[in-house]
Design an enzyme around this catalytic site. Structure first.
Site, PDB file in Angstrom:
ATOM      1  N   THR B 208       0.808  -1.221   0.000  1.00 58.20           N
ATOM      2  CA  THR B 208       0.000   0.000   0.000  1.00 58.20           C
ATOM      3  C   THR B 208       0.843   1.273   0.000  1.00 58.20           C
ATOM      4  O   THR B 208       0.347   2.356   0.287  1.00 58.20           O
ATOM      5  CB  THR B 208      -0.919   0.035   1.238  1.00 58.20           C
ATOM      6  OG1 THR B 208      -0.113  -0.094   2.406  1.00 58.20           O
ATOM      7  CG2 THR B 208      -1.935  -1.084   1.196  1.00 58.20           C
ATOM      8  N   ASP B 272      -5.147   4.098   8.023  1.00 55.83           N
ATOM      9  CA  ASP B 272      -6.278   3.966   7.100  1.00 55.83           C
ATOM     10  C   ASP B 272      -6.202   2.702   6.270  1.00 55.83           C
ATOM     11  O   ASP B 272      -7.199   2.180   5.817  1.00 55.83           O
ATOM     12  CB  ASP B 272      -6.295   5.167   6.127  1.00 55.83           C
ATOM     13  CG  ASP B 272      -6.803   6.404   6.810  1.00 55.83           C
ATOM     14  OD1 ASP B 272      -7.046   6.339   8.028  1.00 55.83           O
ATOM     15  OD2 ASP B 272      -6.949   7.446   6.136  1.00 55.83           O
ATOM     16  N   PHE B 276      -5.142  -3.779   4.604  1.00 52.59           N
ATOM     17  CA  PHE B 276      -4.178  -4.371   3.683  1.00 52.59           C
ATOM     18  C   PHE B 276      -2.730  -4.252   4.146  1.00 52.59           C
ATOM     19  O   PHE B 276      -1.900  -5.064   3.790  1.00 52.59           O
ATOM     20  CB  PHE B 276      -4.307  -3.729   2.297  1.00 52.59           C
ATOM     21  CG  PHE B 276      -5.705  -3.719   1.783  1.00 52.59           C
ATOM     22  CD1 PHE B 276      -6.309  -4.907   1.355  1.00 52.59           C
ATOM     23  CD2 PHE B 276      -6.449  -2.559   1.750  1.00 52.59           C
ATOM     24  CE1 PHE B 276      -7.619  -4.917   0.905  1.00 52.59           C
ATOM     25  CE2 PHE B 276      -7.755  -2.557   1.297  1.00 52.59           C
ATOM     26  CZ  PHE B 276      -8.353  -3.739   0.872  1.00 52.59           C
ATOM     27  N   ARG B 286       7.547   4.026   9.528  1.00 52.17           N
ATOM     28  CA  ARG B 286       7.168   4.882  10.652  1.00 52.17           C
ATOM     29  C   ARG B 286       5.707   5.311  10.530  1.00 52.17           C
ATOM     30  O   ARG B 286       5.387   6.504  10.463  1.00 52.17           O
ATOM     31  CB  ARG B 286       8.036   6.140  10.722  1.00 52.17           C
ATOM     32  CG  ARG B 286       9.440   5.905  11.184  1.00 52.17           C
ATOM     33  CD  ARG B 286      10.250   7.165  11.175  1.00 52.17           C
ATOM     34  NE  ARG B 286       9.990   8.027  12.321  1.00 52.17           N
ATOM     35  CZ  ARG B 286      10.469   7.865  13.535  1.00 52.17           C
ATOM     36  NH1 ARG B 286      11.205   6.867  13.819  1.00 52.17           N
ATOM     37  NH2 ARG B 286      10.197   8.693  14.502  1.00 52.17           N
ATOM     38  N   LEU B 340      17.696  -1.335   4.501  1.00 50.70           N
ATOM     39  CA  LEU B 340      18.737  -1.943   5.337  1.00 50.70           C
ATOM     40  C   LEU B 340      18.521  -3.432   5.555  1.00 50.70           C
ATOM     41  O   LEU B 340      19.467  -4.151   5.873  1.00 50.70           O
ATOM     42  CB  LEU B 340      18.786  -1.247   6.706  1.00 50.70           C
ATOM     43  CG  LEU B 340      19.096   0.249   6.692  1.00 50.70           C
ATOM     44  CD1 LEU B 340      19.030   0.818   8.103  1.00 50.70           C
ATOM     45  CD2 LEU B 340      20.461   0.515   6.077  1.00 50.70           C
ATOM     46  N   ARG B 484     -10.851   6.984  -5.919  1.00 52.91           N
ATOM     47  CA  ARG B 484      -9.880   7.398  -6.921  1.00 52.91           C
ATOM     48  C   ARG B 484     -10.027   6.573  -8.200  1.00 52.91           C
ATOM     49  O   ARG B 484      -9.795   7.065  -9.293  1.00 52.91           O
ATOM     50  CB  ARG B 484      -8.463   7.275  -6.391  1.00 52.91           C
ATOM     51  CG  ARG B 484      -7.497   7.880  -7.386  1.00 52.91           C
ATOM     52  CD  ARG B 484      -6.123   8.036  -6.848  1.00 52.91           C
ATOM     53  NE  ARG B 484      -5.440   6.765  -6.813  1.00 52.91           N
ATOM     54  CZ  ARG B 484      -4.228   6.612  -6.303  1.00 52.91           C
ATOM     55  NH1 ARG B 484      -3.605   7.640  -5.783  1.00 52.91           N
ATOM     56  NH2 ARG B 484      -3.651   5.455  -6.311  1.00 52.91           N
ATOM     57  N   TYR B 547      -3.362  16.836   6.224  1.00 58.66           N
ATOM     58  CA  TYR B 547      -3.557  15.895   5.130  1.00 58.66           C
ATOM     59  C   TYR B 547      -4.272  16.604   3.994  1.00 58.66           C
ATOM     60  O   TYR B 547      -5.310  17.227   4.203  1.00 58.66           O
ATOM     61  CB  TYR B 547      -4.445  14.772   5.667  1.00 58.66           C
ATOM     62  CG  TYR B 547      -4.242  13.457   4.987  1.00 58.66           C
ATOM     63  CD1 TYR B 547      -3.427  12.486   5.554  1.00 58.66           C
ATOM     64  CD2 TYR B 547      -4.862  13.189   3.782  1.00 58.66           C
ATOM     65  CE1 TYR B 547      -3.237  11.275   4.922  1.00 58.66           C
ATOM     66  CE2 TYR B 547      -4.659  11.986   3.141  1.00 58.66           C
ATOM     67  CZ  TYR B 547      -3.863  11.033   3.715  1.00 58.66           C
ATOM     68  OH  TYR B 547      -3.653   9.836   3.093  1.00 58.66           O
TER      69      TYR B 547
END
Lengths: 708, 649
Positions: B208, B272, B276, B286, B340, B484, B547
């Protein structure tokens, strides 16, 4: 009382209304002149329809979209409670150890002195008075309509900064009037404190949107904070467009002054600190056929102090309303988006690490502000309208002994072509013969020139204004010359760059001059002239290349293999240019001579003097030299403004050193560097061998010994 | 591994989960009371097949968001309807939505841009094969596939750019092989082989990502293996003494919460994308959860993490609440974005499920009052589990999403409410803004929280506006991902981006970024009005998370995605100039790399690169995110020195 005075002035205006009225109907030329090129006259409508309804009609003005309506007192309240002012108060308390309440009171007093009280009632009565005055003074007030339309398009979208040129008190009256006329929100105007002396006018202006700023407030942090917040809150909330003069003060010489950056920095900080998305800066050029203050300026330049502004003084000056001041052209230039202008040049995120109310600008931002300031002044110049009179003045300055109308017409025609080649916008009535245009202009300026019975144009000798108390014949002559020079000065910016090349070529003694040497000379002259004219720092080479190209393309200068062929290049064009700027160079040279004559005293160092003294004494010297016929009769060299500019330029060239003593700046020459400059300067103009001249200053005799 | 939208919004999913599990929880509680339940156990948590199959495309859309069965479409009556039965709005029509789409973004039902039906094998690049690696890998039991569609599915995340490529174009570079390890040991094996044969490993969790973190570097000539963690989905243990649990990295959010709920527990981490996105992805980016005010963001939840790197396994030797032992190595892992190593096992804090959950909403006369209220709530540290402030555009959009209501009474009540707010209170419907709230805790706690928040709101002219509005607000954030896809069908590109910003700049940032977007659209000759909206979506002591949604109709424009990216990067520059950050929770990936140097400085970037150099000198984890290649390719020219100067102003 106040009201009575107002009524009195209005009735007196009424009486002299209106010599043009009868001519309007039957003179096809004047009727068709309502619209001309991109300009439109906004006065004619008022002549036909009167002003009462005009001043009372409902105005539907667009407002900035992010604006929240506030009254002037709410704005003041915001300023006092703002982080910036609170912080400054806190700091001031720490510094002065005064109780908070006292510092608060001081801040509040500063604000009361500063703040405008713009309100519609005052604006309407103001508009009423203005229409009356303008109709009395001017034939037409032309405005470029497309510029207004651009401003109209911006008003809703952006906070707006108006930056008009400043050559007369009329500037801001005209600006406000134009905005009133076009139903645009009236600007608030940063005005100097001078007007506060005039009680009624001060009150009227304050209520029409003027806010007052002290001329200098140096390190007074509290003042800075109040002032900055006051300006910025108008911008952030978009209450009104803000109008201020980037040149700082009225130009007394009709040349542009070099830009000042304090107000501009304060106005742009909100963008740099991302309080607002963008700001639009609109340059406005205001050109006058005849300047209201022409004789005041001339005597001020000679050192006669300007009368203190007072309302009664204004009433005394009302006979001026009987005079004709021709047309005014107001050109609104292309608005500049600060965001786009600074794209890639500043990094706003540098302000992320401290609260935004603590004043700071980055060096990138300061550079940008300088660049923009210069850009604004150059834009003013670009859009100045050149009138026939300006070109006549340029010719007349070089033909002081008089010139026949026919010859003058020929010369003006020639200058017009040159100016036009340099990109100047010339306001020339196409439907009239050159001679009639000339005669009309001579009539307009009949206080300066007249046509005598031999059809020769000559200077009129006029009595100086009462307050000057001048009796000295030379001062009177000089006053006249300076008045004429004002109008020539209006077009000097068009010629100054090619002229520096022309002067270098004309004074060259060898047969050929390489481009590099020419450029060196150019740079030297640019440095010398950098206070009298506006050059963008760092663009000497570009300016030089462009001017040289222009000169070669207009056949002023002949080039072969990157060298100027001097013999073929000394011609009418280069000679005309050289002579145009000769007075400046001669003036500087005398200044240098004066400075050099200050012998090192016993302490081994030349005597330090204040700038005022240096300038005043140089003027004395010049007066002597003129009187004794040692130098050419360029009376304009007596201008203190020219001397001040020269002195500043010399300081920047390292030829003069400044020293601060007891808070006052003293200056003394750096003899070695000054000698170099003087020597270099003498290569560009014919300089006389100076006799030993004694001048008497405050009953002390100073002897100036020429040292060549 | 990555998480979209770390905030939430699957309110409907949650709803369902809770309903399903209440009984179970009750049982648990009974068990516990009988003393049958061992404190540390894995007995009740039998492994079960993951919710997401290996062949993801069987369940999920291959070129859009979410489940295949769930999507918006225009039904035969010309109304917008949501299909399927997974969500509460499934099967409902939204009568206001079509009008809104036509009016706000200028779509026209006649002008459609359907996606290409598929990207066939012919248009999928041939895999690069490292024979040594392949043959050694075959000798292990590790599940693998080089099927075209399997590989394609793992070549992308969910940015506009990536989805547009799926709909209209093709990928130049995709993984050459997909592996599905089932345990930490298998991951170690894969990484060992990759190091031995110089093969690139790109970890893949929930897919995602919205930072182009999953995109394969086009110039990569080595074989690329996509390491899909979806089969590592066990909860290893739950420790109720310390209130922690350990799980494998591939478990997805909804499974984790469901299984913990069976024991009356939760992590409370709800980005949100939680339907998934995976646990490992949260750590690697993070992530931030909607309810962070109660539970904390991922870095607050994390107690222990294990990461397989080319140098070996990196982990701490203890699971303590805090320790002082130099820089925290967890912070190399958190947000490392797969550069990493592979995160394999994670211990998170857990909390008891809250007995009471309540939505709420507040209407403010304008956005400014709303922000001031949010600031005050944060100052008093009394924020409920979630508090979000939508601007007017988003409020209107939420309104358009209202499902058809059959009840006359509710219509009538809505009318009354509107009347009250606009007429009696004098709010301008075109200016008001709405805060949505989610309270969690005991009944008493919730009541007390509500009281306090509404009191603060009243000081900023906020009026409580009921729980329905609140719930719909939260629904909006999750359906917007589905929206979308229908937008794409009608010439609209849309995307979200986020930032964090100090409180004093919050309002200016919202205003300036929106303004800048409008301005750029104009300057780029986009002929339809763009849809631009923002919400303040998280509060902190020192600032907030903002946002943005940005959509425009690209009819008449030939390069919509390029244009979109151009404009978004202008918006990001505006954000940075306004004191905002490069990202609050989406991460950097490749899309925001160009601002990393500016964000952390030369020394900061050098430090990151030095760590990378030590842990992964051969760039096995070569997804090119973050600091990799940042020095040479982007923004490398030395900027002129620029310093703050004291000023009198």
């Amino acid at each position: 009382m106040r009201l009575q005075k107002l009524i009195k002035i209005l009735t007196s205006v009424k009486k002299i209304q209106f010599k043009y009225k009868h001519t309007l109907a039957d003179d096809p030329k004047l009727v068709s002149a309502r619209q001309k090129d991109m300009f439109e006259d906004i006065l004619e409508e008022r002549r036909l329809n009167g002003e009462f309804r005009y001043c009372l009609r409902a105005r539907d003005e667009p407002a900035f979209k992010l604006n929240k309506r506030r009254t002037p007192s709410q704005i003041k309240e915001h300023v006092m409670n703002s982080d910036r002012v609170q912080y400054a108060i806190e700091q001031a308390c720490i510094e002065t150890k005064l109780p908070r309440s006292e510092v608060m009171a001081e801040a509040s007093a500063i604000l009361d002195e500063m703040a405008h009280n713009q309100n519609m009632g005052a604006i309407r009565s103001f508009a009423f008075v203005l229409v009356k005055i303008f109709k009395a003074l001017y034939q037409r007030i032309y405005v470029n309509v497309d510029g207004i339309q651009k401003v109209r398009g911006m008003v809703k979208e952006y906070p707006i900064l108006l930056m008009p040129s400043h050559r007369s008190y009329m500037d801001f009256l005209l600006m406000s009037y134009v905005f009133y006329h076009y139903d645009l929100p009236l600007p608030v105007i940063a005005a100097a404190m001078d007007f506060l002396g005039m009680k009624f006018v001060g009150w009227l202006l304050r209520n029409s949107g003027a806010f007052y700023i002290r001329r200098s407030f140096g390190d007074d942090h509290l003042y800075w904070a109040v002032f900055t917040e006051y300006v910025q809150t108008h911008i952030c909330n978009g209450d009104s467009p803000i109008e201020f003069y980037v040149e700082g003060t009225r130009s007394r010489t009709s040349k542009s002054y070099t830009p000042k950056f304090g107000m501009l920095s304060a106005a742009l900080e909100p963008y740099f600190k991302s309080h607002i998305p963008d700001v639009m800066v609109v340059p406005v050029s205001i050109s006058y056929d005849r300047i209201l203050e022409e004789s005041l300026y001339a005597y001020e330049l000679l050192g006669v102090p300007k009368p203190k502004e007072s309302t009664s003084g204004l009433f005394k000056a009302r006979k001026i309303l009987e005079d004709d001041f021709g047309n005014v052209h107001i050109y609104f230039g292309e608005p500049i988006s600060i965001r786009k202008y600074s794209e890639g040049l500043v990094d706003r995120s540098l302000h992320n690490l401290a609260p935004r109310y603590i004043a700071s600008l980055t060096n990138q931002e300061q550079d940008l502000i300088k660049k923009l300031g210069h850009h604004m002044v150059l834009t003013h110049q670009k859009h100045m309208v050149v009138s026939p009179w300006n070109m006549m003045a340029a010719v007349l300055m070089q033909c002081q002994e008089g010139i026949s109308v026919r010859q003058l017409a020929k010369e003006v025609e020639w200058v017009k072509r040159q100016a036009s080649n340099m990109g100047a916008y010339i306001d020339w009535p196409a439907s009239e013969t050159a001679e009639s245009v000339l005669r009309a202009n001579i009539k307009l300026h009949s206080n300066i020139v007249r046509v005598n019975t031999d059809d020769v144009v000559e200077l009129v000798s006029v009595a100086p204004p009462a307050h000057t108390k001048a009796t000295d014949a030379m001062m009177i002559t000089a006053g006249q010359h300076l008045m004429l020079s004002l109008y020539r000065n209006h077009i000097l910016h068009v010629f100054v760059r090619p002229a520096m090349i022309a002067i270098s070529v004309n004074s060259c003694t060898s047969e050929r001059l390489s481009i590099d040497d020419l450029f060196t000379k150019y740079c030297f002259l640019e440095q010398l002239l950098s206070k009298d004219f506006v050059f963008v720092p760092g663009s000497s080479r570009i300016d030089f290349d462009l001017s040289l190209r222009t000169l070669t393309h207009t056949s002023g200068i002949v080039m072969e293999l990157d060298e100027v062929v001097i013999g073929q290049s000394v011609n009418k064009l280069t000679t005309f240019y050289s002579q145009m700027f000769e007075p400046f160079l001669l003036g500087y040279w005398i200044l240098c001579q004066y400075l050099l004559s200050n012998h090192p005293n016993v302490a081994g160092k030349p005597l330090a003097k204040t700038q005022k003294t240096v300038v005043k004494e140089t003027q004395m010297l010049t007066a002597r030299l003129l009187q004794e016929g040692v130098i050419k009769q360029h009376y304009e060299i007596l201008s203190l403004d020219m001397m001040n500019n020269g002195l500043q330029a010399l300081f920047h060239m390292g030829a003069v050193i400044k020293e601060r003593r007891d808070g006052v700046v003293y200056m003394y020459p750096n003899t070695r560097q000054l000698s170099n400059v003087t020597e270099n300067l003498a290569k560009f103009i014919d300089v006389p061998r100076l006799p030993a001249v004694s001048i008497n200053i405050h009953s002390k005799t100073v002897t100036v010994n020429a040292k060549l | 591994m990555a998480s979209k939208d770390s905030e939430i919004n699957t309110s409907d999913v949650k709803y369902r989960l809770l309903n399903n599990t209440t009984n179970m929880s009750n049982q648990m509680i009974e068990n516990r009371m009988c003393g049958n339940n061992s404190e540390v156990s894995n007995g009740g948590l039998e492994p079960e097949p993951p919710s997401i199959p290996k062949r993801r495309q069987e369940l999920l859309k291959w070129n859009g968001w979410g489940y295949k069965d769930s999507k918006f479409y225009v039904n035969k009556d010309g109304h917008v309807e949501f299909t399927g039965e997974r969500y509460r709005i499934s099967g409902s029509t939204m009568p206001g939505l079509r009008e809104w789409m036509i009016k706000t973004i200028g779509i026209s039902l006649e002008h459609k841009t359907p996606a290409q039906p598929e990207i066939s094998a012919a248009n999928i690049p041939l895999p690069i094969k490292n024979e040594g690696f392949i043959s050694e890998l075959r000798r292990t039991a590790i599940s693998q596939s080089d099927d075209c569609q399997d590989r394609l599915f793992r070549a992308h995340g969910h940015t506009v750019h990536e989805i547009f490529l799926l709909r209209e174009g093709k990928y130049e570079r995709i993984p050459d092989l997909v592996v599905w390890p089932v345990s930490h040991e298998e991951v170690v094996k894969v990484v060992e082989l990759a190091c031995k044969h110089n093969v690139v490993v790109i970890p893949f969790g929930g897919g995602t990502s919205v930072s182009e973190a999953l995109e394969c570097p086009a110039e990569e000539k080595r074989m690329i293996v996509s390491l899909d963690t979806s089969q590592m989905n066990r909860i290893l243990w739950v420790d109720e003494k310390n209130m922690t649990m350990r799980a494998e990295c591939g478990i997805i959010g909804q499974d984790l919460e469901r299984k913990l709920a069976e024991r009356g527990l939760c992590t409370g981490h709800e980005p949100d994308s939680m339907e998934f996105s995976s646990l490992g992805g949260w750590v690697a980016t993070r992530a931030s959860g909607m309810k962070k005010n109660v539970y904390g963001n991922i870095e607050d939840l994390l107690v222990h993490v294990k990461m397989v790197t080319p140098r070996g396994v990196m982990e701490k030797n203890c699971q303590v609440p805090r320790m002082s032992c130099g820089p925290d190595i967890h912070h190399f892992i958190l947000g490392s974005e797969g550069t990493l190593g592979v995160i394999t096992e994670i211990t998170l804090k857990v909390r008891p499920l809250p007995p009471c959950k309540k939505y709420g909403s507040i209407v403010f006369p304008d956005f400014e009052n709303g922000v001031k209220c949010m600031r005050e709530v944060a100052k008093q540290r009394c924020a409920p589990a979630s508090i979000r402030l939508m601007d007017n555009e988003q409020f209107q959009f939420g309104h358009a999403l209202k499902v058809e209501s059959k009840s006359i009474l509710s219509n009538f009540l809505d009318g009354l409410k509107k009347l009250y707010i606009t007429k009696l209170k004098g709010f301008d419907p075109m200016k008001l803004s709405v805060a949505t709230l989610l309270f969690e805790g005991t009944k008493e706690e919730v009541a007390a929280q509500e009281k306090r928040v509404y009191e603060i709101a009243a000081a900023f002219r906020g009026i409580p506006a009921g729980s329905d509005n609140g719930e719909r607000g939260y629904m909006l954030t999750f359906v917007i991902a589905y929206l979308r896809d229908i937008a794409f069908d009608y010439y609209v590109v849309a995307e979200s981006f986020e930032t964090s910003v100090p409180w004093d700049r919050c309002l200016d940032l919202c205003q300036n970024v929106k303004e800048r977007l409008h301005r750029e659209c104009k300057d780029h000759s986009i002929q339809f009005p763009p849809y631009i909206t923002c919400r303040v979506t998280q509060t902190y002591d020192a600032g907030a998370c903002v946002y943005f949604y940005f959509a425009f109709n690209y009819r008449g424009i030939s390069n919509p995605v390029q244009l979109y990216e151009e404009i978004e990067s202008r918006a990001r520059e505006e954000i940075l100039a306004n004191g905002g950050s490069i990202s609050h929770h989406h991460g950097v990936g490749k899309i925001r790399k160009r601002w990393l140097r500016k964000t952390v400085g030369d020394i900061g970037l050098g430090t990151l690169q030095a760590v990378k150099q030590y842990i992964d000198p051969n760039n096995i984890f070569g997804n090119n995110n973050l600091m990799i290649n940042n020095s040479s390719s982007d923004n490398s020219q030395q900027e002129p020195q620029n310093v703050l100067l004291p000023s009198k102003l």
